[in-house]
Design a protein around this motif. Sequence first.
Motif, PDB file in Angstrom:
ATOM      1  N   PHE A 142       0.862  -1.186   0.000  1.00 53.22           N
ATOM      2  CA  PHE A 142       0.000   0.000   0.000  1.00 53.22           C
ATOM      3  C   PHE A 142       0.897   1.235   0.000  1.00 53.22           C
ATOM      4  N   PRO A 143       0.617   2.218  -0.856  1.00 52.44           N
ATOM      5  CA  PRO A 143       1.570   3.313  -1.064  1.00 52.44           C
ATOM      6  C   PRO A 143       1.951   4.082   0.202  1.00 52.44           C
ATOM      7  N   ARG A 144       1.004   4.289   1.129  1.00 56.49           N
ATOM      8  CA  ARG A 144       1.329   5.066   2.335  1.00 56.49           C
ATOM      9  C   ARG A 144       2.089   4.240   3.378  1.00 56.49           C
ATOM     10  N   LEU A 145       1.897   2.945   3.363  1.00 52.47           N
ATOM     11  CA  LEU A 145       2.541   2.087   4.368  1.00 52.47           C
ATOM     12  C   LEU A 145       3.917   1.648   3.861  1.00 52.47           C
ATOM     13  N   HIS A 146       4.813   2.634   3.741  1.00 54.04           N
ATOM     14  CA  HIS A 146       6.128   2.358   3.152  1.00 54.04           C
ATOM     15  C   HIS A 146       7.260   2.575   4.155  1.00 54.04           C
ATOM     16  N   TYR A 147       6.946   2.428   5.444  1.00 55.54           N
ATOM     17  CA  TYR A 147       7.975   2.571   6.489  1.00 55.54           C
ATOM     18  C   TYR A 147       8.543   1.188   6.809  1.00 55.54           C
ATOM     19  N   LEU A 148       9.834   0.997   6.495  1.00 56.20           N
ATOM     20  CA  LEU A 148      10.472  -0.322   6.609  1.00 56.20           C
ATOM     21  C   LEU A 148      11.431  -0.346   7.795  1.00 56.20           C
ATOM     22  N   VAL A 149      11.216  -1.279   8.704  1.00 58.65           N
ATOM     23  CA  VAL A 149      12.035  -1.370   9.916  1.00 58.65           C
ATOM     24  C   VAL A 149      13.359  -2.059   9.583  1.00 58.65           C
ATOM     25  N   PRO A 150      14.500  -1.346   9.730  1.00 55.71           N
ATOM     26  CA  PRO A 150      15.792  -1.958   9.427  1.00 55.71           C
ATOM     27  C   PRO A 150      16.387  -2.656  10.647  1.00 55.71           C
ATOM     28  N   SER A 151      17.050  -3.775  10.395  1.00 58.62           N
ATOM     29  CA  SER A 151      17.712  -4.533  11.451  1.00 58.62           C
ATOM     30  C   SER A 151      19.054  -5.031  10.921  1.00 58.62           C
ATOM     31  N   LEU A 152      20.133  -4.784  11.671  1.00 56.83           N
ATOM     32  CA  LEU A 152      21.489  -5.133  11.238  1.00 56.83           C
ATOM     33  C   LEU A 152      22.081  -6.229  12.115  1.00 56.83           C
ATOM     34  N   THR A 153      22.746  -7.181  11.491  1.00 56.92           N
ATOM     35  CA  THR A 153      23.453  -8.213  12.231  1.00 56.92           C
ATOM     36  C   THR A 153      24.555  -8.794  11.349  1.00 56.92           C
ATOM     37  N   PRO A 154      25.716  -9.202  11.876  1.00 50.16           N
ATOM     38  CA  PRO A 154      26.092  -9.026  13.281  1.00 50.16           C
ATOM     39  C   PRO A 154      26.511  -7.585  13.557  1.00 50.16           C
ATOM     40  N   ALA A 214      36.612 -12.920  17.238  1.00 49.32           N
ATOM     41  CA  ALA A 214      37.974 -13.128  16.731  1.00 49.32           C
ATOM     42  C   ALA A 214      38.135 -14.451  16.003  1.00 49.32           C
ATOM     43  N   ASP A 215      37.395 -15.491  16.413  1.00 47.19           N
ATOM     44  CA  ASP A 215      37.500 -16.761  15.681  1.00 47.19           C
ATOM     45  C   ASP A 215      36.641 -16.650  14.427  1.00 47.19           C
ATOM     46  N   ILE A 216      37.302 -16.597  13.280  1.00 47.36           N
ATOM     47  CA  ILE A 216      36.607 -16.242  12.042  1.00 47.36           C
ATOM     48  C   ILE A 216      35.919 -17.435  11.377  1.00 47.36           C
ATOM     49  N   ASN A 217      36.126 -18.662  11.887  1.00 50.78           N
ATOM     50  CA  ASN A 217      35.401 -19.793  11.325  1.00 50.78           C
ATOM     51  C   ASN A 217      33.922 -19.654  11.674  1.00 50.78           C
ATOM     52  N   VAL A 218      33.073 -19.818  10.678  1.00 52.30           N
ATOM     53  CA  VAL A 218      31.649 -19.577  10.877  1.00 52.30           C
ATOM     54  C   VAL A 218      30.887 -20.901  10.863  1.00 52.30           C
ATOM     55  N   PRO A 219      30.617 -21.459  12.018  1.00 56.94           N
ATOM     56  CA  PRO A 219      29.810 -22.681  12.033  1.00 56.94           C
ATOM     57  C   PRO A 219      28.376 -22.365  11.656  1.00 56.94           C
ATOM     58  N   PRO A 220      27.639 -23.349  11.134  1.00 55.61           N
ATOM     59  CA  PRO A 220      26.246 -23.102  10.742  1.00 55.61           C
ATOM     60  C   PRO A 220      25.409 -22.532  11.880  1.00 55.61           C
ATOM     61  N   ARG A 221      25.717 -22.944  13.123  1.00 50.52           N
ATOM     62  CA  ARG A 221      24.949 -22.456  14.258  1.00 50.52           C
ATOM     63  C   ARG A 221      25.035 -20.937  14.373  1.00 50.52           C
ATOM     64  N   ARG A 222      26.244 -20.390  14.153  1.00 49.29           N
ATOM     65  CA  ARG A 222      26.392 -18.938  14.251  1.00 49.29           C
ATOM     66  C   ARG A 222      25.705 -18.243  13.071  1.00 49.29           C
ATOM     67  N   LEU A 223      25.731 -18.879  11.913  1.00 51.53           N
ATOM     68  CA  LEU A 223      25.032 -18.325  10.759  1.00 51.53           C
ATOM     69  C   LEU A 223      23.533 -18.277  11.042  1.00 51.53           C
ATOM     70  N   ASP A 224      23.002 -19.343  11.610  1.00 53.60           N
ATOM     71  CA  ASP A 224      21.588 -19.373  11.969  1.00 53.60           C
ATOM     72  C   ASP A 224      21.268 -18.313  13.019  1.00 53.60           C
ATOM     73  N   GLN A 225      22.210 -18.097  13.941  1.00 51.41           N
ATOM     74  CA  GLN A 225      22.005 -17.080  14.965  1.00 51.41           C
ATOM     75  C   GLN A 225      21.879 -15.690  14.353  1.00 51.41           C
ATOM     76  N   MET A 226      22.640 -15.455  13.260  1.00 58.04           N
ATOM     77  CA  MET A 226      22.570 -14.169  12.566  1.00 58.04           C
ATOM     78  C   MET A 226      21.145 -13.915  12.067  1.00 58.04           C
ATOM     79  N   PHE A 227      20.517 -14.937  11.521  1.00 61.26           N
ATOM     80  CA  PHE A 227      19.144 -14.784  11.029  1.00 61.26           C
ATOM     81  C   PHE A 227      18.167 -14.572  12.187  1.00 61.26           C
ATOM     82  N   SER A 228      18.368 -15.291  13.296  1.00 67.43           N
ATOM     83  CA  SER A 228      17.509 -15.102  14.471  1.00 67.43           C
ATOM     84  C   SER A 228      17.649 -13.686  15.018  1.00 67.43           C
TER      85      SER A 228
END
Length: 474
Positions: A292-304, A309-323
């Motif tokens: 709807f043209p007037r309802l154009h306010y989009l809530v932004p959310s940033l992560t991480p 320091a440990d740069i290996n990204v296990p799937p669990r941490r990737l999933d946490q980013m989405f949560s």
Amino acid sequence: MTQSVVVQVGQCGNQVGCRFWDLALREHAHVNKRGLYDEAISSFFRNVDSRKSDGAAFGVGGRIQHLKARAVLVDMEEGVVNEILQGPLREVFDSTQLLTDVSGSGNNWAVGHMTYGSAYREQIVDKLRKAAEQCDCLQCFFLIHSMGGGTGSGLGTRVLSLLEEEFPAVCRIVTSIYPSAEDDVITSPYNSILAMNELTEHADCVLPVENQSLVDIVNKIKVMSHGAKPGLIIKRNSTVTSGQGGLSGAEKPFDAMNNIVANLLLNITSSARFEGSLNMDLNEIAMNLVPFPRLHYLVPSLTPLYTLADINVPPRRLDQMFSDAFSKDHQLIQADPKHSLYLACALMVRGNVQVSDVRRNIERLRPSLPFVSWNQEGWKTSLCSVPPVGHSHSLLALANNTCVKPTFVELRERFTKLYRKKAHLHHYLHVEGMEQSFFSEAVASLSSLIEEYHHLDATKAKLMPDAPRLSIPR
């Protein structure tokens, strides 16, 4: 290749914009080691090196040569713009694309919108046209401004209406910084309400950002940086608040907050600047997220908000980013989306993340996120292969969610407290062209917007399935 123009209005708009340009240059320098002018850079920068049309030299922290930002800088006080022109990014901005005055708008929307808007109309239009003419295929205008002061709210929204007038077919995405309840500008409720009316009428998308949410995020990162949890070490220069941001001198209290907003812009433009397996066109944001043209306010959310320091990204941490993207702690406005209704949602992912990772997490989160009945599949996703500098991956979520309603209700309440007593009203009504009807129209527009969100919220109860009933054997 499409190009976009950034329009920075007022002190806040120019400070945030400056930090965006600095971070964008850092990203391009990190990816483009040889400093060649390519399609990625052309999306937000021009090459003005007439000797070498196929290449350009650029760097970070020193003199920047040959590149000019596709930007228009406007402020009715010259302090911040002068500071930018004395800082490390001084060569990035074309002097013909700057517009300043000396007296400022006195925290008065009417002075910015009416007085300066009329006095500088032709100059503003001329600068916007020149910026547009230097694009091969203009796709979007990004407007950055604040709501509480006079120039950002008043002249910022006047510029927005001029963009619609002069370039009706070009998408207008606005990043608006909303004042906190303890704002030191006494007239900020007036300025914000008057600006809201313009944003609702003339923007394609608005990304509302609250000062208080920025303060909370900065404090959260500070706590984490000082080792709140044993064994968690934050990687150096990996927080969304790090970086000097192109201004000279020592860090100021608002720099870390401005850097968060600059990261928002960095992520929303990443698909326009870099390649990816599933890039999102900037026009698709409004097309997919605004039913709807007037309802154009989009809530932004940033992560991480930081990288460990440990740069290996296990799937669990990737999933946490989405949560985390659906947690109120990572949102740039103070609201709780899980208790409100989603009209649509975009996930803009950067780094080494697969489509399967995105789909898995959407399916995992979907049951807990109430969507309107007619748009249950209202997800838009993009994958950009280049992560922000210092991070291995990142996610920007843009939610068209009715949770913005309490922010607007609180704004109306703060306005009403002042307006009921007619406090400070004479400062506005003495401005030529300003009438009291502007206030009544603005609050009526906001009330109508709140009612539209309320009406949608009322349908949420029908969407949520009943909790399973406990059967008691007889």
